[in-house]
Scaffold this active site. Structure first.
Site, PDB file in Angstrom:
ATOM      1  N   GLN A  66      47.807 -14.667  63.056  1.00  0.00           N
ATOM      2  CA  GLN A  66      46.376 -14.801  63.296  1.00  0.00           C
ATOM      3  C   GLN A  66      46.126 -15.816  64.402  1.00  0.00           C
ATOM      4  O   GLN A  66      46.588 -16.956  64.328  1.00  0.00           O
ATOM      5  CB  GLN A  66      45.610 -15.229  62.050  1.00  0.00           C
ATOM      6  CG  GLN A  66      44.108 -15.100  62.357  1.00  0.00           C
ATOM      7  CD  GLN A  66      43.198 -15.671  61.296  1.00  0.00           C
ATOM      8  OE1 GLN A  66      43.283 -16.844  60.971  1.00  0.00           O
ATOM      9  NE2 GLN A  66      42.333 -14.825  60.758  1.00  0.00           N
ATOM     10  N   CYS A  96      36.290 -18.076  60.686  1.00  0.00           N
ATOM     11  CA  CYS A  96      36.424 -19.484  60.288  1.00  0.00           C
ATOM     12  C   CYS A  96      35.182 -20.275  60.713  1.00  0.00           C
ATOM     13  O   CYS A  96      34.779 -20.231  61.880  1.00  0.00           O
ATOM     14  CB  CYS A  96      37.672 -20.102  60.922  1.00  0.00           C
ATOM     15  SG  CYS A  96      37.850 -21.834  60.476  1.00  0.00           S
ATOM     16  N   LYS A 135      39.555 -10.170  61.911  1.00  0.00           N
ATOM     17  CA  LYS A 135      39.083 -10.563  60.570  1.00  0.00           C
ATOM     18  C   LYS A 135      37.738 -11.253  60.764  1.00  0.00           C
ATOM     19  O   LYS A 135      37.650 -12.245  61.480  1.00  0.00           O
ATOM     20  CB  LYS A 135      40.076 -11.503  59.903  1.00  0.00           C
ATOM     21  CG  LYS A 135      39.626 -11.985  58.527  1.00  0.00           C
ATOM     22  CD  LYS A 135      40.779 -12.700  57.817  1.00  0.00           C
ATOM     23  CE  LYS A 135      40.403 -13.227  56.445  1.00  0.00           C
ATOM     24  NZ  LYS A 135      39.759 -14.544  56.499  1.00  0.00           N
ATOM     25  N   ASN A 207      37.914  -8.170  51.960  1.00  0.00           N
ATOM     26  CA  ASN A 207      38.424  -9.478  51.525  1.00  0.00           C
ATOM     27  C   ASN A 207      37.299 -10.265  50.836  1.00  0.00           C
ATOM     28  O   ASN A 207      36.141 -10.139  51.178  1.00  0.00           O
ATOM     29  CB  ASN A 207      38.944 -10.248  52.742  1.00  0.00           C
ATOM     30  CG  ASN A 207      39.211 -11.721  52.447  1.00  0.00           C
ATOM     31  OD1 ASN A 207      38.602 -12.602  53.053  1.00  0.00           O
ATOM     32  ND2 ASN A 207      40.095 -12.000  51.519  1.00  0.00           N
ATOM     33  N   ARG A 230      43.141 -16.719  47.837  1.00  0.00           N
ATOM     34  CA  ARG A 230      43.440 -17.786  46.888  1.00  0.00           C
ATOM     35  C   ARG A 230      44.217 -17.330  45.662  1.00  0.00           C
ATOM     36  O   ARG A 230      45.132 -18.027  45.208  1.00  0.00           O
ATOM     37  CB  ARG A 230      42.135 -18.486  46.483  1.00  0.00           C
ATOM     38  CG  ARG A 230      41.599 -19.363  47.606  1.00  0.00           C
ATOM     39  CD  ARG A 230      40.152 -19.713  47.409  1.00  0.00           C
ATOM     40  NE  ARG A 230      39.288 -18.556  47.605  1.00  0.00           N
ATOM     41  CZ  ARG A 230      37.967 -18.603  47.610  1.00  0.00           C
ATOM     42  NH1 ARG A 230      37.353 -19.747  47.409  1.00  0.00           N
ATOM     43  NH2 ARG A 230      37.259 -17.507  47.808  1.00  0.00           N
TER      44      ARG A 230
END
Ligand SMILES: Cc1cc2nc3c(=O)[nH]c(=O)nc-3n(C[C@H](O)[C@H](O)[C@H](O)COP(=O)(O)O)c2cc1C
Length: 335
Positions: A66, A96, A135, A207, A230
């Protein structure tokens, strides 16, 4: 490549977590899963210690790097470098929300610049043959997610992106920490299902908040793949069920204990190269979660593996606390 199948189950990119040791360990638990590295910025790839940042073992494949960045030419160069290191896919981070990433004008704030994301994808696609994926989030701040997601999808499709991974919640760039941004904005799976229905020819991976494999199976009726973050990290024992349940293949190991024993030669070889024990064992603390002795296993590693010079005996002793035989775990992986 059968793209749909390739993305059926993915482990999410997670900074400080999905490093090369973690990826090696996860690969012992599942052969079929696609694994993502932590985000690495283009600046780090171009100016940093590449051998350290990009090292990846053949055993990790299929593995995606990534990248964080927003300059098409830099991303294209980094993609070429990544391919030389053996990566099977290049993924661009458009999700992010951290301040540092916003300052660099990449990550989630790129949701507001779909055309630039398209240019980034096109530039990478022009240089490498491996899949290039993105993503993203469903939107940021006060964006209308239906419009924002559609605009991004249109732009990356135009650039022939190979798959779009959607973290099914908005990111709030102002006022929420990256950690809060993983839980607070509500998940909206239906929006991602609708996106897939509108773009049946594009591989879409969902996701966010997926824990149990039967939930994953449910999502797979609507999208091409699921990405788990997670839960995969904190409860890695669940990964042993991925190959049999989602791919109809035999699990690599019959039990978490068998997988842990298989990790020992890797740990020994890394220790011999000067890696500290804790750098590896910190990723396996959840392997026996719920099993008798799991707490003592975790406690032993947490206190002993961090000590300078800690050797393989610490791991063996920790395993001795766990009461588990080589039979398949009685816990349901779908639970
Ligand atoms: C410790 C941690 C680090 C993360 N680092 C990244 C990252 O580098 N790149 C990225 O795209 N997402 C990152 N994420 C977000 C995850 O990839 C994922 O989108 C998010 O955790 C939601 O999935 P989950 O509910 O299955 O955990 C990170 C998440 C965590 C918990």
């Amino acid at each position: 490549m059968d793209t749909g199948k390739a993305y059926r189950f993915c482990i999410a990119p997670m900074m400080e977590w999905t490093d090369r040791h973690c990826r090696y360990f996860h690969r012992l638990l599942t052969r079929e899963t696609r694994i993502y590295t932590e985000m690495i910025t283009t600046a780090a790839v171009l100016h940093g210690n590449r051998a350290r940042l990009l090292a990846c073992r053949p055993a990790e494949h299929p593995v995606a790097l990534q990248l964080g960045g927003s300059h098409p030419r830099e991303l294209a160069r980094c993609a070429e470098i990544a391919v030389d290191f053996g990566y099977d896919e290049i993924n661009l981070n458009v999700g992010c929300p951290s301040d540092r990433v916003q300052e660099g004008r990449f990550g989630a704030c790129l949701m507001a610049e779909p055309l630039l994301v398209g240019e980034c994808v096109a530039a990478m696609k022009a240089k490498v043959k491996v899949p290039v994926t993105v993503k993203c989030r469903i939107g940021i701040d006060d964006q209308d997610p239906e419009e924002a997601l559609e605009a991004l999808t249109g732009a990356v499709k135009q650039a022939c992106v190979d798959a779009l991974i959607v973290h099914a919640r908005k990111a709030w760039l102002d006022g929420l920490s990256p950690r809060e941004n993983r839980d607070l904005p509500p998940l909206d799976y239906d929006r991602v299902y609708r996106l897939k229905a509108r773009h049946p020819d594009l591989a879409i991976v969902l996701n966010g908040g997926i824990a149990a494999l039967d939930d994953a199976e449910e999502h797979l009726k609507h999208v091409d793949g699921v990405m788990v973050g997670r839960t995969a990290y904190q409860e890695p024992w669940r990964l042993l069920a991925v190959d049999p349940v989602l791919f109809g293949k035999i699990a690599r190991f019959a039990s978490p204990m068998a997988a842990a024993r298989a990790l020992i030669p890797y740990v020994e070889s890394e220790l011999a190269r000067g890696t500290r024990l804790h750098a590896i064992t910190r990723h396996i603390l959840g392997l026996f979660r719920g099993a008798p002795g799991a707490r003592a296993f975790r406690r032993h590693l947490a206190t002993e593996a961090v000590k300078p010079g800690a050797g393989i005996a610490v791991l063996r002793d920790a395993l001795a606390f766990v009461v588990q035989d080589e039979e398949p775990s009685t816990r349901s992986a779908a639970a």
